[in-house]
Design an enzyme around this catalytic site. Structure first.
Site, PDB file in Angstrom:
ATOM      1  N   ARG A 251      -6.821 -26.701  21.180  1.00 40.47           N
ATOM      2  CA  ARG A 251      -6.815 -25.428  21.716  1.00 40.47           C
ATOM      3  C   ARG A 251      -6.292 -24.650  20.599  1.00 40.47           C
ATOM      4  NH1 ARG A 251      -9.098 -27.589  25.122  1.00 40.47           N
ATOM      5  NH2 ARG A 251      -8.978 -27.489  27.593  1.00 40.47           N
TER       6      ARG A 251
ATOM      7  N   ARG B 133       4.715  -9.134  14.923  1.00 37.19           N
ATOM      8  CA  ARG B 133       5.295  -7.579  14.627  1.00 37.19           C
ATOM      9  C   ARG B 133       6.040  -6.826  15.617  1.00 37.19           C
ATOM     10  NH1 ARG B 133       0.446  -5.335  11.660  1.00 37.19           N
ATOM     11  NH2 ARG B 133       0.909  -3.273  12.687  1.00 37.19           N
TER      12      ARG B 133
ATOM     13  N   ASP C 111       4.766  -9.968   5.779  1.00 32.31           N
ATOM     14  CA  ASP C 111       4.182 -10.848   5.003  1.00 32.31           C
ATOM     15  C   ASP C 111       4.933 -11.443   3.838  1.00 32.31           C
ATOM     16  OD1 ASP C 111       1.874 -10.268   6.686  1.00 32.31           O
ATOM     17  OD2 ASP C 111       1.260  -8.705   5.271  1.00 32.31           O
TER      18      ASP C 111
ATOM     19  N   GLY D 262       0.885  -1.187   0.156  1.00 34.14           N
ATOM     20  CA  GLY D 262       0.015  -0.112   0.098  1.00 34.14           C
ATOM     21  C   GLY D 262       0.686   1.159  -0.025  1.00 34.14           C
TER      22      GLY D 262
HETATM   23  O1  F6P Z   1       0.888  -6.653   6.664  1.00 29.78           O
HETATM   24  C1  F6P Z   1       1.099  -6.741   8.010  1.00 29.78           C
HETATM   25  C2  F6P Z   1       0.017  -7.498   8.608  1.00 29.78           C
HETATM   26  O2  F6P Z   1       0.597  -7.749  10.028  1.00 29.78           O
HETATM   27  C3  F6P Z   1      -0.744  -8.614   8.237  1.00 29.78           C
HETATM   28  O3  F6P Z   1       0.004  -9.879   8.413  1.00 29.78           O
HETATM   29  C4  F6P Z   1      -2.126  -8.270   9.067  1.00 29.78           C
HETATM   30  O4  F6P Z   1      -3.157  -8.894   8.400  1.00 29.78           O
HETATM   31  C5  F6P Z   1      -2.127  -7.006   9.239  1.00 29.78           C
HETATM   32  O5  F6P Z   1      -0.850  -6.289   8.951  1.00 29.78           O
HETATM   33  C6  F6P Z   1      -2.544  -6.512  10.412  1.00 29.78           C
HETATM   34  O6  F6P Z   1      -3.178  -5.000  10.603  1.00 29.78           O
HETATM   35  P1  F6P Z   1      -3.410  -4.227  11.601  1.00 29.78           P
HETATM   36  O7  F6P Z   1      -2.070  -4.006  12.513  1.00 29.78           O
HETATM   37  O8  F6P Z   1      -3.821  -2.789  11.128  1.00 29.78           O
HETATM   38  O9  F6P Z   1      -4.153  -4.904  12.668  1.00 29.78           O
END
Ligand code: F6P
Length: 382
Positions: A292, A301, A156, A133
């Protein structure tokens, strides 16, 4: 986050004798952003540039303009830090809107304001560190004649034209670490553990994390799967004397009926998540065993970058400065092992780089008996 300059008027603290560039981090954060910022600050310093770090993604470029002057001293201790000292956002005035081309179009009045900032601060270039993006926004700057270069970021690993985005390796480590921990508790309680991981519409994290962490079943968007095949794998393991099973499922894997599990969506993108719980509930109905679910979420992240990501981020940052010096605007740094090269940003965005269902990682998984959910038992992939 680093403190912004408080110069009044804005720009009065800049060195009139130095060429100047900017850098910003945009979109979801990931490990390695600070390592890129540091590499740009150091490389730029030695090349005689003044480096402005714009805050909160593209937002810092326009009213109110927010930047910090970066140098080797104020970026010296950030190599191993997660997040970004510049802050980031995937919302705001640069969120764009779907235009005729299908891409998120940035309004022309916003681009004009950015152009004004370039002129006001005499910027010779801007390094945009972002995923699909954010790099689409950078591409629109380039089309508008603004001098930008891109650096591919995302856990990703779904950007085209580069073998790896930085942040991916760190996310894979997080996934495999979680599996190592789930392994012992699953074995102790004879349970089936479902681990849901990120990755949006690709299965890179699930596949690599699953292999690295000893997953028994890996479900990814690129390979359709069925509950029957997953259950068959669980039963097969029991017959072999293994009464626990580790399942890794990518957040973007479709359910057997083809639907995605999502929490909400805005105009631009679906907010994925929840398939782990759906899978868990269904398996509980189908097997006589505890199941579970763990959703790894934003842990993937957070935290510092792995050594691989530190090296990759440093190479990307230094190479981005090289592109600036060579005026290769409109290009994105990329990794074509063993080389660090560049490609037009336009080639890297728009088309997702998905997992090849016939690629070496999938073949390796199948050969080791890992279930991808598309067959009821072992099938020789060689
Ligand atoms: O693109 C990175 C990512 O962590 C994806 O793996 C996940 O779907 C998305 O961003 C989550 O985004 P947000 O932080 O807006 O919840």
């Amino acid at each position: 986050m680093i403190s912004p300059s408080t110069s009044d008027p804005i720009g009065s603290d800049l060195d009139p004798n130095k060429p100047r560039i900017g850098i910003l981090t945009s979109g979801g954060d990931c490990p390695g952003l600070n390592a890129v910022i540091r590499a740009v600050a150091k490389t730029g310093f030695w090349m005689g540039y003044e480096i402005l770090g714009f805050l909160k993604g593209f937002e810092g470029l326009i009213d109110p303009i927010q930047y910090a002057i970066l140098d080797p001293v104020n970026t010296s201790d950030i190599l191993s830090q997660g997040g970004t000292i510049l802050g980031s956002t995937n919302k705001g005035r640069f969120g764009g809107r779907a235009g005729a081309s299908g891409r998120a179009e940035i309004p022309s009045e916003i681009i004009d304001q950015v152009r004004h900032t370039f002129e006001k601060l005499s910027l010779e270039g801007l390094i945009v560190v972002g995923g699909d993006g954010s790099l689409t926004t950078a591409q629109q700057f380039h089309e508008a004649g603004l001098p930008v270069v891109g650096v591919p970021k995302t856990i990703d690993n779904d950007l085209s034209c580069t073998a790896y985005t930085f942040g991916f390796n760190s996310a894979v480590l997080c996934c495999s670490d979680a599996l190592d921990r789930l392994h012992t508790t699953a074995a102790s309680h004879s349970r089936v553990m479902v681990l849901e991981v990120m990755g949006r519409h690709t299965g890179w994290i699930a596949l690599h994390g699953g292999i690295a962490g000893g997953g028994d079943v890996i479900l990814i968007p690129e390979i359709p799967w069925s509950y029957e095949n997953v259950v068959a794998k669980i039963e097969e393991r029991k017959r072999l004397g293994r009464d626990f099973t580790l399942i890794v499922v990518a957040e973007g894997a479709q359910l057997p009926d083809g639907s995605l599990v999502s929490q909400a969506s805005d105009n631009l993108q679906v907010k994925l998540g929840g398939i782990g719980h759906v899978l868990t509930a269904e398996l509980e109905q189908r097997i006589d065993q505890d199941v579970r679910c763990v959703v790894l979420g934003h842990l993937q992240r957070g935290g510092g970058p792995t050594t691989f990501d530190r090296v990759l981020s440093s190479q990307y940052g230094a190479h981005a400065m090289r592109l600036i010096v060579q005026k290769k605007f409109g290009d994105m740094v990329c990794h074509d092992p063993p080389h660090i090269l560049s490609v037009p940003i336009s080639e890297a965005v728009g088309a997702l780089r998905t997992v090849d269902p016939h690629g070496s990682a999938v073949i390796t998984a199948r050969a080791m008996g890992i279930c991808l959910g598309d067959t009821p038992g072992f099938v020789n992939p060689f």
